[in-house]
Design an enzyme around this catalytic site. Structure first.
Site, PDB file in Angstrom:
ATOM      1  N   GLY A 144       0.831  -1.214   0.000  1.00  0.00           N
ATOM      2  CA  GLY A 144       0.000   0.000   0.000  1.00  0.00           C
ATOM      3  C   GLY A 144       0.859   1.255   0.000  1.00  0.00           C
ATOM      4  O   GLY A 144       1.873   1.317   0.683  1.00  0.00           O
ATOM      5  N   THR A 175       4.342   2.464   5.692  1.00  0.00           N
ATOM      6  CA  THR A 175       2.949   2.018   5.778  1.00  0.00           C
ATOM      7  C   THR A 175       2.214   2.918   6.754  1.00  0.00           C
ATOM      8  O   THR A 175       2.778   3.289   7.790  1.00  0.00           O
ATOM      9  CB  THR A 175       2.829   0.546   6.247  1.00  0.00           C
ATOM     10  OG1 THR A 175       1.478   0.317   6.694  1.00  0.00           O
ATOM     11  CG2 THR A 175       3.760   0.191   7.388  1.00  0.00           C
ATOM     12  N   ASP A 189       4.768  -5.028   6.006  1.00  0.00           N
ATOM     13  CA  ASP A 189       5.103  -6.404   6.382  1.00  0.00           C
ATOM     14  C   ASP A 189       5.176  -7.364   5.194  1.00  0.00           C
ATOM     15  O   ASP A 189       6.040  -8.235   5.146  1.00  0.00           O
ATOM     16  CB  ASP A 189       4.171  -6.929   7.481  1.00  0.00           C
ATOM     17  CG  ASP A 189       2.724  -6.913   7.070  1.00  0.00           C
ATOM     18  OD1 ASP A 189       2.365  -6.099   6.212  1.00  0.00           O
ATOM     19  OD2 ASP A 189       1.950  -7.724   7.599  1.00  0.00           O
ATOM     20  N   ASP A 196      -0.071   2.055   8.609  1.00  0.00           N
ATOM     21  CA  ASP A 196      -0.571   1.276   9.745  1.00  0.00           C
ATOM     22  C   ASP A 196       0.321   1.303  10.995  1.00  0.00           C
ATOM     23  O   ASP A 196      -0.139   0.989  12.085  1.00  0.00           O
ATOM     24  CB  ASP A 196      -0.777  -0.186   9.328  1.00  0.00           C
ATOM     25  CG  ASP A 196      -1.937  -0.346   8.358  1.00  0.00           C
ATOM     26  OD1 ASP A 196      -2.746   0.585   8.256  1.00  0.00           O
ATOM     27  OD2 ASP A 196      -2.027  -1.410   7.712  1.00  0.00           O
ATOM     28  N   ARG A 239       1.002  -5.034  -5.215  1.00  0.00           N
ATOM     29  CA  ARG A 239       1.156  -6.213  -4.350  1.00  0.00           C
ATOM     30  C   ARG A 239       1.387  -7.376  -5.318  1.00  0.00           C
ATOM     31  O   ARG A 239       0.514  -7.683  -6.118  1.00  0.00           O
ATOM     32  CB  ARG A 239      -0.098  -6.432  -3.512  1.00  0.00           C
ATOM     33  CG  ARG A 239      -0.456  -5.233  -2.617  1.00  0.00           C
ATOM     34  CD  ARG A 239      -1.588  -5.570  -1.676  1.00  0.00           C
ATOM     35  NE  ARG A 239      -2.265  -4.395  -1.168  1.00  0.00           N
ATOM     36  CZ  ARG A 239      -1.895  -3.718  -0.084  1.00  0.00           C
ATOM     37  NH1 ARG A 239      -0.851  -4.087   0.603  1.00  0.00           N
ATOM     38  NH2 ARG A 239      -2.577  -2.659   0.320  1.00  0.00           N
ATOM     39  N   ASP A 281       2.455  -0.784  11.910  1.00  0.00           N
ATOM     40  CA  ASP A 281       2.391  -2.099  12.552  1.00  0.00           C
ATOM     41  C   ASP A 281       3.660  -2.933  12.358  1.00  0.00           C
ATOM     42  O   ASP A 281       3.596  -4.112  12.043  1.00  0.00           O
ATOM     43  CB  ASP A 281       1.161  -2.874  12.048  1.00  0.00           C
ATOM     44  CG  ASP A 281       1.184  -3.060  10.542  1.00  0.00           C
ATOM     45  OD1 ASP A 281       1.994  -2.394   9.863  1.00  0.00           O
ATOM     46  OD2 ASP A 281       0.394  -3.862  10.036  1.00  0.00           O
ATOM     47  N   ARG A 301      -5.914  -3.015   8.877  1.00  0.00           N
ATOM     48  CA  ARG A 301      -6.419  -4.367   8.654  1.00  0.00           C
ATOM     49  C   ARG A 301      -6.075  -5.289   9.814  1.00  0.00           C
ATOM     50  O   ARG A 301      -6.888  -6.080  10.251  1.00  0.00           O
ATOM     51  CB  ARG A 301      -5.818  -4.899   7.345  1.00  0.00           C
ATOM     52  CG  ARG A 301      -6.457  -6.164   6.856  1.00  0.00           C
ATOM     53  CD  ARG A 301      -5.980  -6.516   5.469  1.00  0.00           C
ATOM     54  NE  ARG A 301      -4.640  -5.987   5.172  1.00  0.00           N
ATOM     55  CZ  ARG A 301      -4.196  -5.728   3.964  1.00  0.00           C
ATOM     56  NH1 ARG A 301      -4.982  -5.926   2.927  1.00  0.00           N
ATOM     57  NH2 ARG A 301      -2.977  -5.279   3.762  1.00  0.00           N
TER      58      ARG A 301
HETATM   59  O1  F6P Z   1      -1.635   0.240   3.779  1.00  0.00           O
HETATM   60  C1  F6P Z   1      -2.237  -0.575   4.732  1.00  0.00           C
HETATM   61  C2  F6P Z   1      -3.720  -0.566   4.536  1.00  0.00           C
HETATM   62  O2  F6P Z   1      -4.083   0.759   4.537  1.00  0.00           O
HETATM   63  C3  F6P Z   1      -4.576  -1.348   5.492  1.00  0.00           C
HETATM   64  O3  F6P Z   1      -4.846  -0.714   6.692  1.00  0.00           O
HETATM   65  C4  F6P Z   1      -5.794  -1.602   4.667  1.00  0.00           C
HETATM   66  O4  F6P Z   1      -6.526  -2.656   5.107  1.00  0.00           O
HETATM   67  C5  F6P Z   1      -5.198  -1.879   3.332  1.00  0.00           C
HETATM   68  O5  F6P Z   1      -4.033  -1.094   3.266  1.00  0.00           O
HETATM   69  C6  F6P Z   1      -6.084  -1.657   2.160  1.00  0.00           C
HETATM   70  O6  F6P Z   1      -5.293  -1.711   1.015  1.00  0.00           O
HETATM   71  P1  F6P Z   1      -5.767  -1.821  -0.490  1.00  0.00           P
HETATM   72  O7  F6P Z   1      -6.997  -1.033  -0.635  1.00  0.00           O
HETATM   73  O8  F6P Z   1      -4.627  -1.275  -1.258  1.00  0.00           O
HETATM   74  O9  F6P Z   1      -5.966  -3.266  -0.723  1.00  0.00           O
END
Ligand code: F6P
Length: 324
Positions: free
Chosen positions: A11, A126, A103, A128, A72, A130, A172
């Site tokens: 992301g 990120t 991660d 997050d 991804r 995390d 997430r």
């Molecule tokens: O970048 C992390 C994050 O923002 C998460 O918190 C979220 O669930 C996810 O990416 C959503 O990503 P995408 O819409 O790119 O699948």
């Protein structure tokens, strides 16, 4: 090392451009070449490379997203995919990699280092926050500021209409965005996966909360077991029929926008330290900042998702005390 490859993966996060800029400028400073790899590991496998110079990173420090684009990659999860990536690096005389991501990015990088003994350093990028081994990841500060700005606006309506708003924020697997932005926005309650409050706990909180305060803000982390803000809304409507309840999902506005100064500086520091780390022979590690000091953590430990200090009972109690 003569030529460093740099990519962003997973992301996007505000501040990734500042990190790319720092990597490129540091590489040039230390008289190394730097190659930009487009669309993360996907571009690495496909040989989507661009050569970068001082000018290619001019005027990007203030921009959200990533000029290198991101993806991804399913292919990089396979041994064949990683083999192709290795061959592309060899064919293009790239001798080290800097990967900016979260991660998923570091899980892939970890395997790659082990399989090919190829030098890789990671930068935590990120929203997050995390990752273990750093107090903050690039993008987190901007995201929580985006959240509090949005919640401040929602609160105007909540106050004017005496409403209870359930606001869903990203995360997430982690409640860190919800926790910090909840405190910063003065939320009455937060639901995060780590606290295991659940809907029942939230209902109890609201039952015991102030009755004279008609407007309320509840922040729900996307990854909470309660099943998302709409589900929480359904339950609360049933339990509190007299409340006027609305749900607002903030979504991807949290991933975009101009990075804050904190994120730009963090990214700049990390970018330079990554290049210096590679020159010193480091590999298989993520750069972090702990108590203001730069620290390197092996990928395998960084991806453990734990930022334990923050998700401690003391932080959760803060929310409770402040929502009186
Ligand atoms: O970048 C992390 C994050 O923002 C998460 O918190 C979220 O669930 C996810 O990416 C959503 O990503 P995408 O819409 O790119 O699948």
């Amino acid at each position: 090392i003569k030529n460093i490859g740099v990519l962003t993966s997973g992301g996007d996060a505000p501040g990734m451009n500042a990190a790319i800029r720092a990597v490129v400028r540091a590489a040039i400073y230390y008289e190394l070449q730097v190659t930009g790899i487009l669309r993360g590991y996907e571009g690495l496998i496909n040989g989507d490379f661009i050569s970068m110079d001082r000018k290619s990173v001019a005027n990007i420090i203030q921009r959200g997203g990533t000029i290198l684009k991101t993806a991804r990659s399913d292919d990089f999860r396979t041994k064949q995919g990683r083999q192709k990536a290795y061959e592309q690096l060899k064919a293009n005389q790239i001798d080290a990699l800097i990967v900016i991501g979260g991660d998923g990015t570091f899980t892939g990088a970890n395997l790659f280092v082990q399989e090919f003994n190829f030098p890789v350093i990671g930068l935590p990028g990120t929203i997050d926050n995390d990752l273990a081994g750093t107090d903050f990841t690039i993008g987190y500060d901007t995201a929580i500021n985006t959240v509090i700005n949005a919640v401040d606006k929602i609160r105007d309506t909540a106050e004017s209409h005496d409403r209870l708003f359930i606001v869903e924020v990203m995360g997430r697997d982690s409640g860190l965005i919800a926790l910090r932005s909840g405190i910063g926005a003065g939320a009455e309650a937060i639901l995060i996966p780590e606290a295991k409050t659940g809907i029942d706990g939230l209902v109890t909180r609201l039952e015991h909360g102030r009755k004279d305060k008609a407007s309320k803000i509840v922040i729900v982390a996307e990854g909470d077991d309660a099943g998302g803000a709409f589900k929480v809304g359904e339950v609360l409507r049933e339990k509190f029929p007299s409340y006027d309840i609305r749900v607002s999902v903030l979504g991807h506005i949290q991933r975009g926008g101009k990075p804050t100064c904190m994120d730009r500086v963090l990214a700049s520091r990390f970018g330079v330290a990554a290049v210096e780390g590679l020159i010193q022979g480091k590999s298989g590690e993520m750069i972090g900042q702990v108590n203001r000091e730069i620290r390197f953590t092996p990928f395998g430990q960084a991806i453990k998702h734990i930022n334990a200090e923050e998700i401690s009972p003391a932080w959760l109690k803060l929310v409770e005390i402040l929502s009186l």
